[in-house]
Motif scaffolding. Sequence first.
Motif, PDB file in Angstrom:
ATOM      1  N   ASP A 127      16.385 -36.892  53.316  1.00  0.00           N
ATOM      2  CA  ASP A 127      17.184 -37.802  52.497  1.00  0.00           C
ATOM      3  C   ASP A 127      18.463 -37.156  51.984  1.00  0.00           C
ATOM      4  N   GLY A 128      18.808 -35.996  52.554  1.00  0.00           N
ATOM      5  CA  GLY A 128      20.042 -35.332  52.154  1.00  0.00           C
ATOM      6  C   GLY A 128      21.240 -35.854  52.915  1.00  0.00           C
ATOM      7  N   PRO A 130      23.747 -36.369  55.743  1.00  0.00           N
ATOM      8  CA  PRO A 130      23.667 -36.186  57.193  1.00  0.00           C
ATOM      9  C   PRO A 130      24.621 -35.102  57.691  1.00  0.00           C
ATOM     10  N   LEU A 131      24.249 -34.463  58.804  1.00  0.00           N
ATOM     11  CA  LEU A 131      25.059 -33.376  59.351  1.00  0.00           C
ATOM     12  C   LEU A 131      26.483 -33.834  59.650  1.00  0.00           C
ATOM     13  N   SER A 132      26.637 -35.031  60.190  1.00  0.00           N
ATOM     14  CA  SER A 132      27.967 -35.533  60.527  1.00  0.00           C
ATOM     15  C   SER A 132      28.838 -35.647  59.279  1.00  0.00           C
ATOM     16  N   GLN A 133      28.271 -36.138  58.200  1.00  0.00           N
ATOM     17  CA  GLN A 133      29.034 -36.263  56.948  1.00  0.00           C
ATOM     18  C   GLN A 133      29.342 -34.884  56.367  1.00  0.00           C
ATOM     19  N   GLN A 134      28.422 -33.953  56.486  1.00  0.00           N
ATOM     20  CA  GLN A 134      28.705 -32.587  56.038  1.00  0.00           C
ATOM     21  C   GLN A 134      29.942 -32.037  56.747  1.00  0.00           C
ATOM     22  N   ASP A 135      30.004 -32.245  58.058  1.00  0.00           N
ATOM     23  CA  ASP A 135      31.108 -31.691  58.848  1.00  0.00           C
ATOM     24  C   ASP A 135      32.429 -32.372  58.528  1.00  0.00           C
ATOM     25  N   ALA A 136      32.415 -33.686  58.348  1.00  0.00           N
ATOM     26  CA  ALA A 136      33.658 -34.401  58.077  1.00  0.00           C
ATOM     27  C   ALA A 136      34.220 -34.036  56.700  1.00  0.00           C
ATOM     28  N   LEU A 137      33.364 -33.896  55.715  1.00  0.00           N
ATOM     29  CA  LEU A 137      33.826 -33.464  54.394  1.00  0.00           C
ATOM     30  C   LEU A 137      34.398 -32.047  54.468  1.00  0.00           C
ATOM     31  N   ALA A 138      33.717 -31.179  55.220  1.00  0.00           N
ATOM     32  CA  ALA A 138      34.219 -29.816  55.382  1.00  0.00           C
ATOM     33  C   ALA A 138      35.567 -29.805  56.085  1.00  0.00           C
ATOM     34  N   ALA A 139      35.769 -30.739  57.009  1.00  0.00           N
ATOM     35  CA  ALA A 139      37.032 -30.808  57.736  1.00  0.00           C
ATOM     36  C   ALA A 139      38.186 -31.156  56.807  1.00  0.00           C
ATOM     37  N   SER A 215      14.510 -46.034  53.757  1.00  0.00           N
ATOM     38  CA  SER A 215      14.206 -46.839  52.579  1.00  0.00           C
ATOM     39  C   SER A 215      15.353 -47.796  52.299  1.00  0.00           C
ATOM     40  N   PRO A 216      15.087 -48.893  51.584  1.00  0.00           N
ATOM     41  CA  PRO A 216      16.180 -49.798  51.201  1.00  0.00           C
ATOM     42  C   PRO A 216      17.276 -49.083  50.418  1.00  0.00           C
ATOM     43  N   GLU A 217      16.902 -48.110  49.593  1.00  0.00           N
ATOM     44  CA  GLU A 217      17.890 -47.368  48.813  1.00  0.00           C
ATOM     45  C   GLU A 217      18.799 -46.528  49.720  1.00  0.00           C
ATOM     46  N   ARG A 218      18.185 -45.941  50.750  1.00  0.00           N
ATOM     47  CA  ARG A 218      18.956 -45.125  51.690  1.00  0.00           C
ATOM     48  C   ARG A 218      19.921 -45.996  52.511  1.00  0.00           C
ATOM     49  N   ILE A 219      19.464 -47.144  52.915  1.00  0.00           N
ATOM     50  CA  ILE A 219      20.323 -48.074  53.660  1.00  0.00           C
ATOM     51  C   ILE A 219      21.500 -48.515  52.793  1.00  0.00           C
TER      52      ILE A 219
END
Length: 300
Positions: A127-128, A130-139, A215-219
């Motif tokens: 639930d942390g 996502p890897l893709s979002q980690q990379d884009a923020l780092a970019a 989960s609905p919260e995650r969506i």
Amino acid sequence: MKACFILPLALALGASARAQIIEEIPLQPPLPANAPQTIEEVVYRHGNYDDRGFNRAVQKVTVPTLTVYRPAKPAARGEALIVCPGGGYSYVAIDREGHALGRYFSARGITVAVLKYRLPDPSVTKDGLPLSQQDALAAVRYVRNRAQEWNLNPKRIGILGGSAGGHLAGSVGVLGQAADGTRPDFVTLLYPVICLEGPYAHQGSRTKLLGASPSPERIAEYSLERRARVDLPPYFFVHAKDDKGVPRQNSELFAAALKEKGVPAEVMIVETGGHGFGLGRDAESGRWKDAFLAWLGKLP
């Protein structure tokens, strides 16, 4: 089909490209030699080629990179643009939605950094973030930290993405923070996946990003039309009426939510182009490039 990745520098052929400085930069160190190794895959696809005749899909990315196109003549306002190619969160469409945009906009004075990101793996991140979002923020943070070196305005660092890459770029607009340098100053979304629930949801992207049974919260957390708030950066949307892959309501719903919060949001609906048109599949879908540059020029 497996193949060795052709370094983007090899794509820099032709008189206009030779005037650019192009380099591929890893966003994190290589994996240790004793770590489990995954071989990055590149699939050469037929059709829907970019201006150089490529249409590659990159899979199994373990080390995210930025391929940076630095213009010979930078624009006076010092803009930079991180580009997130699409691919349904299943692959990275690195050419038509990546390097082609890098060549085009750098030729017009904008520094462009094309992001090859790790694909999401819900079994790893749970639930942390996502890897893709980690990379884009780092970019975003990486490019902003190089502003002085690259002659950029650190307050004009934007992000652009198409399709699922549009969801990625749009979520960076929502998740980015000024305090750590990850907040983009403007966001541009081409035919983006926005909705992960309801009648306009893109189920394939949702499953790849969040798993089979989120989960609905995650969506709700990653359904961007539900994440509008007053302090978000300006957004520019482009969508085709005849898009059968991701309905245009994805752009329209998020733009409406942003405007309700007082966030500048402009939606450009083109008549034709379908889905995944990149710089333009026809004259109509190609109109967005000039419209985007005009919009960018009006930002404070």
